[in-house]
Design a protein around this motif. Structure first.
Motif, mmCIF file in Angstrom:
data_model
loop_
_atom_site.group_PDB
_atom_site.id
_atom_site.type_symbol
_atom_site.label_atom_id
_atom_site.label_comp_id
_atom_site.label_asym_id
_atom_site.label_seq_id
_atom_site.Cartn_x
_atom_site.Cartn_y
_atom_site.Cartn_z
ATOM 1 N N ASN A 75 48.256 -1.957 10.054
ATOM 2 C CA ASN A 75 48.699 -1.923 11.446
ATOM 3 C C ASN A 75 50.122 -1.376 11.444
ATOM 4 O O ASN A 75 51.062 -2.082 11.082
ATOM 5 N N ARG B 76 41.614 3.012 28.232
ATOM 6 C CA ARG B 76 41.033 3.100 26.900
ATOM 7 C C ARG B 76 40.695 4.570 26.674
ATOM 8 O O ARG B 76 39.967 5.176 27.463
ATOM 9 N N TRP C 79 44.063 1.356 18.660
ATOM 10 C CA TRP C 79 43.466 0.026 18.784
ATOM 11 C C TRP C 79 42.313 -0.185 17.802
ATOM 12 O O TRP C 79 42.260 -1.176 17.090
ATOM 13 N N ARG C 80 41.407 0.775 17.772
ATOM 14 C CA ARG C 80 40.217 0.629 16.932
ATOM 15 C C ARG C 80 39.948 1.911 16.147
ATOM 16 O O ARG C 80 40.181 3.020 16.652
ATOM 17 N N GLU D 219 40.304 -3.089 13.658
ATOM 18 C CA GLU D 219 41.010 -3.231 14.929
ATOM 19 C C GLU D 219 42.412 -3.761 14.692
ATOM 20 O O GLU D 219 42.600 -4.684 13.895
#
Length: 229
Positions: free
Chosen positions: A17, A153, A196-197, A212
């Motif tokens: 991340n 999104r 995000w993913r 994620e």
């Protein structure tokens, strides 16, 4: 920033991340995701010498979120083509973007021809035919509003540099905090774009794997937790 935030790791992959304000690689004299990742492997795997860690895709320094690095050259050679292919066996990315203004369309697609402006160190939309222009396409879904901002999104269907930032600016809805692409509004840290993913085909098992990155607390504090439930 002296540690990487590891989401997943095995002998072939290191999925992390990435925080904002950290370059993926290549920042002279400054820590990068690559250098911190190498330090992490040296420490946790007791490898005092040179460590291999392959960059198979990048995130802008001002963008946060999930990114995968390859721990072997074989993994890198199998992962890299996935990020050039956004269908079938390609990598699949989903971003969260908070933009200025209210996007009324519930879902849709943005399509632009884009090119690199080397002098200004940015991308631009080509409004006339250019030999160096390439198509940029993305899909989006509306997630909600906070005052005069919209949470989206976003799924890129091509892999052009800065394409999400540029395309939403061109549409009249710049990403919050993104001064390079026209935002006049601030964001707590970096810009309001979060990887995000991420879904990839594992380089050795051939299984599709999905990862994620948690939504940053600054986003929930700024936009309200209810938008993310």
């Amino acid at each position: 920033m002296s540690e990487v935030d590891v989401i997943y790791e095995d002998n072939h992959l290191l999925v992390v991340n990435k925080p904002t304000k950290l370059a993926t690689m290549g920042a002279a004299g400054q820590p990068t995701l690559h250098s911190l990742g190498c330090d992490y492997i040296r420490r946790t795997c007791n490898k005092p010498g040179k460590v291999y860690l392959g960059i198979v895709s990048r995130l802008d320094s001002m963008t946060s979120g999930v990114i995968v690095l390859a721990r072997t050259s074989k993994a890198a050679s199998r992962l890299t083509p996935q990020f050039a292919n956004h269908s079938g066996d390609g990598a699949r990315k989903t971003y969260l973007a908070a933009v200025s203004g209210r996007v009324e369309q519930q879902q849709g697609e943005l399509v632009d021809d884009v090119y690199k402006d080397e002098t200004a160190h940015r991308m631009r939309v080509a409004h006339h035919a250019r030999a160096d222009a390439k198509e940029a396409r993305l899909e989006f879904h509306l997630m909600g509003y906070h005052n005069d901002s919209t949470l989206l999104r976003v799924t890129p269907l091509t892999g052009r540099k800065h394409q999400i930032r540029l395309q939403w600016s061109e549409a009249g809805f710049p990403i919050l905090g993104d001064q390079k692409y026209g935002s006049e509004r601030v964001w707590p840290n970096g810009i309001a774009l979060h990887s995000w993913r991420l879904s990839i085909i594992h380089p050795t098992t051939k299984d599709r794997m999905a990862f994620e990155a948690p939504i940053p607390e600054a986003w929930k504090n700024r936009l309200g937790s209810s938008l993310f439930t």
